[in-house]
Structures are given as C-alpha cells and as structure tokens.
Design an enzyme around this catalytic site. Structure first.
Site, PDB file in Angstrom:
ATOM      1  N   GLU A 275       0.820  -1.219   0.000  1.00  0.00           N
ATOM      2  CA  GLU A 275       0.000   0.000   0.000  1.00  0.00           C
ATOM      3  C   GLU A 275       0.853   1.268   0.000  1.00  0.00           C
ATOM      4  O   GLU A 275       0.516   2.270  -0.644  1.00  0.00           O
ATOM      5  CB  GLU A 275      -0.916   0.002   1.241  1.00  0.00           C
TER       6      GLU A 275
ATOM      7  N   GLY B 166       1.867   7.185  -0.876  1.00  0.00           N
ATOM      8  CA  GLY B 166       2.121   7.195   0.574  1.00  0.00           C
ATOM      9  C   GLY B 166       0.939   6.804   1.430  1.00  0.00           C
ATOM     10  O   GLY B 166       0.524   5.647   1.462  1.00  0.00           O
TER      11      GLY B 166
ATOM     12  N   LYS C 298       4.873   4.451  -9.852  1.00  0.00           N
ATOM     13  CA  LYS C 298       3.570   4.340  -9.176  1.00  0.00           C
ATOM     14  C   LYS C 298       2.451   4.134 -10.197  1.00  0.00           C
ATOM     15  O   LYS C 298       1.550   3.321  -9.997  1.00  0.00           O
ATOM     16  CB  LYS C 298       3.326   5.603  -8.338  1.00  0.00           C
TER      17      LYS C 298
END
Ligand code: NAP
Ligand code: HSE
Length: 428
Positions: A131, A136, A207
């Site tokens: 996660e 973040g 990401k």
C-alpha cells in the site's frame, strides 16, 4: 491467546522507524483491531551503531536482510530498504522461498519486477502487499483492488510525486524559478537520493505502472510509460498557463485505448478550478474512473514517516486478519501483456511561442496549424517591447502527431523565435 503475528523489518530509515513507532505506540489498538498481537522479532539496516531516535532493544539485529527474511520467528518480512535491485529484491525473493508473506513500500521494485515477484509469491501460496508504494498514506491500492473491484476501470490518473507538486505550486505562489525550488527541496530533505527519480518523473511513473496493472489486469510495464520530467518548466509557462485558466501538473494518466494501453507521466495542464488544479504543495491526488462508480478522488499525504508507515501498518493488519489477495488483484498468471499505445488520445494542447512582430507572422502560424489539421480554440498575444511577441494558443482536440508536424514547420519559418512550448491539456 491467539498467535502473535511476528514481523521482521529490513530498513530503519524514515519509513522503517515510523513503523517501529506505530507498533510500539499502538500495540493495544492493533491487537484489538486484528485480534492478535503484532510483534517485531528482528530488524536490519546497514549501520547497527546509528542513533535512530528510538530504542531498538527487544528486537534481534540481523546485519544481513536475507538472514532476517528467512528467520523461523518471522511470519511477515517487511522490506523498507528501497531500490529495484540488490538487497531488497534478494531479501524478498528469499522471504517468499522461505514461506513468508511480504510487505513493502518499494515502488521501483514492483514496477520493474512486480510480475515475476507476483508469480513467485502466488506459486508459493504467499502474499505481497504494498500500500505504501503508491501515494504514501492514501489507501489507493486497497481502493482499486477491493472497493472498486466491481468496476471496469476506464482511467486512472493523478499527481503522485509530492516533490514535483511542491516545486510547481511554489513556482506560481512565490514567483520563484525551478532551480531555486529544486535547491530548497534539497535543503528540506524532500528529494530522493537520486533527484532525477523525482523531477525526472521516474518515481511517479513507477507508481502509475503499478496502478495500471491493478486497474486494467495487465502486467506492470514501467518501460511502456511515456515519461517527461518537470526540469524544463519555466516560471513563464506557469504564469501564462495560469493566465489562460490552467495549472501545470506532473500528471500520470493510464487508460485503455483502441490502440493499446496508454500510460504517460508528463507535465500537462489541468483547469485551475478542478480538484487536481487546486492541489497544493507536497500533497498527492489519485483520480479513478469506473463504469459504475463514475469518478472517485483520493487526496492525502504522499510521503513522510507517519503517512507512509500508516500504509505499511494497513498491510500488516490485513495479514494479521487473514486477508489474502493476489498481488495485482487477480492471479498473476492471468495478467495480460498490454500493447503500449504509442501516443495519447486526441486532446487540446496549449502552445506558447515568441512570434516576430511583423505583418503576416500570426497568419503564417495559423496557416501552419491549419495545414497540419490543428484547429485554434483560443489565442492571446501579450503587450511587449521586444522584437518578438509572446503568443499563447489553446487548440481544439488534436493528436500529438499533427501537433508535431506543426511544431516542425514553425521551426522552419522566420517568424517563430526559438522552440515553441507544447503541453497537453488533460480533461479532468
Ligand atoms: P531511507 O530513509 O533511505 O532508509 C533506508 C533504510 O534501509 C536505512 O535504514 C538503511 O540502513 C537501510 N538499507 C539500505 N540498504 C540496505 C542494505 N543493503 N542492507 C540493509 N539495510 C539497508 O528510505 P525510506 O525513505 O525509509 O524509504 C524506504 C522505502 O519506502 C523505499 O522503497 C521508498 O521508495 C519507500 N517509500 C518512502 C517514502 C518516504 O516518504 N520516505 C514514501 C513512500 C515509499 P542505514 O540506516 O543503516 O543506512
Ligand atoms: N519522492 C516521493 C515524492 C516520496 O516526492 O512524492 C515517496 O514516494
């Protein structure tokens, strides 16, 4: 008493120490929520003598992360060292081979080796959770994998590098140039050890590649992300985009198109009054669009000790509760290899150029755009004292190929001074 979940943490930097602190501070809360104690058996980092501002007494020290990952008294290996190769990859592979579940915050590793690691984990009946790797503290992996599992996802986009957003928004707010803000980020400790990971868009592209895999059931493919950093964005670009009602963001966009999977991480314009346009400082925002839900907007801190450790603890709690999901939301062997779309769907573009102040100059530019099939929506020319006039043009939707034909033709004229800036305007 229910068996404790025993973890080993490799990496005691910003994130690792944050995780140690939460496990200490919230031991009762975590036990109440998961039904079992979460305990740290052992830890690892490079320098055993470093003062980390928190007591590590009570935890065994392992100088070798692989040894930590394979200990009998470790159920979950928590990798918080970073890096797409070397110690992090070796230790995660060793942990999976030794029958441990893995929690990591390592986006570089997952974007590049995620498919192989997911296949290894699933063949061994193990789980990899991550996660903290994307945005973040925002629980976006959970949202996409679980909460939105009933949707056909049509687009995922977002601002996923806080450092870039800090630089871009402070350029506008404080009237400072890129270099001054880059130096400020270095002083504030915002930059990655290799700053190009931030300002070159690579960290955010890692990401995006992870989110695209979950959203579209495809193998993560970082190499297919079209990449451009923010280093060339000038104060002039920021000011004049603002004047036309836009903000410049390092925006990641992934979506399936008839020509393949589009994945791009590039500076582009978004309307100033949109949620993305309003995003200030180091905050992250991820926007997910699905056929049933329409649009979900997630906003929150994308980095730092507390927010990132919060995400790591979310994963550890899932494992303590017995929640076990496939790495990218479906069996890794079923993830498809998406053909990368070579260029984005048509979009409006913002053009900025310096035009010779002489009769027919604007007509020449309009004619080149027309010949390339690019239609003008809006145009503005600023007052000026120099021999060239700053001109801004917003086009109707066009392809990047058509625009490139026009940009090439501009450079062959005697009326456009220097290269024209062209930025895509994303509909958000
Ligand atoms: P960091 O502060 O640089 O800490 C890295 C830690 O790993 C240090 O404790 C270091 O040991 C240890 N380490 C590095 N190489 C090692 C090796 N070969 N063997 C043993 N230990 C090793 O990094 P961080 O900011 O905590 O980031 C950790 C991970 O979280 C990275 O994957 C990063 O991308 C990810 N992440 C970070 C943030 C953030 O806000 N910081 C946000 C999201 C994701 P020493 O302390 O002894 O040098
Ligand atoms: N360097 C990253 C950022 C932090 O600025 O957002 C962790 O991903």
């Amino acid at each position: 008493m229910t068996q404790p979940l025993r973890i080993g943490i490799a990496g005691l930097g910003t994130v690792g120490i944050g995780v140690v602190k939460i496990i200490r501070r919230q031991a009762d809360l975590l036990k109440a929520r998961t039904g079992r104690p979460i305990v740290i058996s052992a830890v690892s980092a490079r320098d055993a003598s470093k003062d980390r501002g928190v007591s590590l007494s009570g935890f065994d020290w392992e100088s070798d992360p692989v040894a930590l990952a394979t200990r009998d008294d470790v159920d979950v290996f928590v990798e918080l060292m970073g890096g797409s190769e070397g110690a992090a990859k070796d230790a995660i592979e060793a942990a999976l081979a030794a029958g441990k579940d893995v929690v990591t915050a390592n986006k570089a590793l997952l974007a590049i080796h995620g498919q192989a690691l997911a296949e290894t984990a699933e063949a061994a009946g193990r789980v990899i959770r991550y996660e903290a790797a994307v945005a973040g503290g925002i629980p976006v992996i959970k949202a996409l994998t679980e909460g939105l599992a009933g949707n056909e996802i049509t687009r995922v986009m977002g601002v996923m590098n806080g450092t870039c957003n800090y630089i871009l928004t402070n350029m506008e707010a404080r009237g400072l140039g890129y270099n001054a803000l880059f130096d400020e980020c270095a002083e504030l400790g915002y930059l990655e050890a290799d700053p190009n990971l931030d300002v070159g868009g690579i960290d955010a592209a890692h990401k995006l590649a992870i989110l695209a895999a979950i959203a579209f059931g495809t193998q993560p493919n970082f190499d297919a992300v079209e990449l451009e950093g923010i280093q060339h964005i000038t104060l002039e670009d920021i000011r004049q985009a603002a004047d036309m009602g836009y903000r410049i963001k390092l925006l990641g966009v992934a979506r399936p198109t008839p020509r393949g999977l589009e994945q791009r991480m590039k500076p582009c314009l978004v309307p100033r009054d949109s949620a993305l346009g309003q995003l200030e400082g180091g905050t992250n925002m991820v926007v997910i669009e699905g056929d049933a839900v329409e649009q979900v907007v997630l906003r929150g801190p994308g980095a730092g000790e507390g927010p990132t450790a919060s995400a790591v603890l979310g994963d550890i709690c899932d494992l303590a509760r017995g929640l076990r999901l496939a790495t990218f939301g479906q069996p890794a062997t079923g993830l498809t290899r998406a053909a990368p779309a070579s260029s984005g769907l048509p979009a409006p573009y913002y053009l900025r150029m310096n035009l010779a102040d002489k009769p027919g100059a604007l007509a020449k530019v309009a004619s080149i755009l027309g010949d390339a099939g690019v239609s003008i929506d809006r145009m503005r020319q600023y007052g000026h004292d120099e021999a060239t006039a700053p001109v801004l043009i917003v086009t109707h939707k066009t392809t990047r190929q058509a625009l490139d034909v026009a940009l090439e033709a501009f450079s062959d004229t005697d009326v456009v001074a220097g290269p024209a800036v062209a930025l895509r305007i994303e509909t958000v």
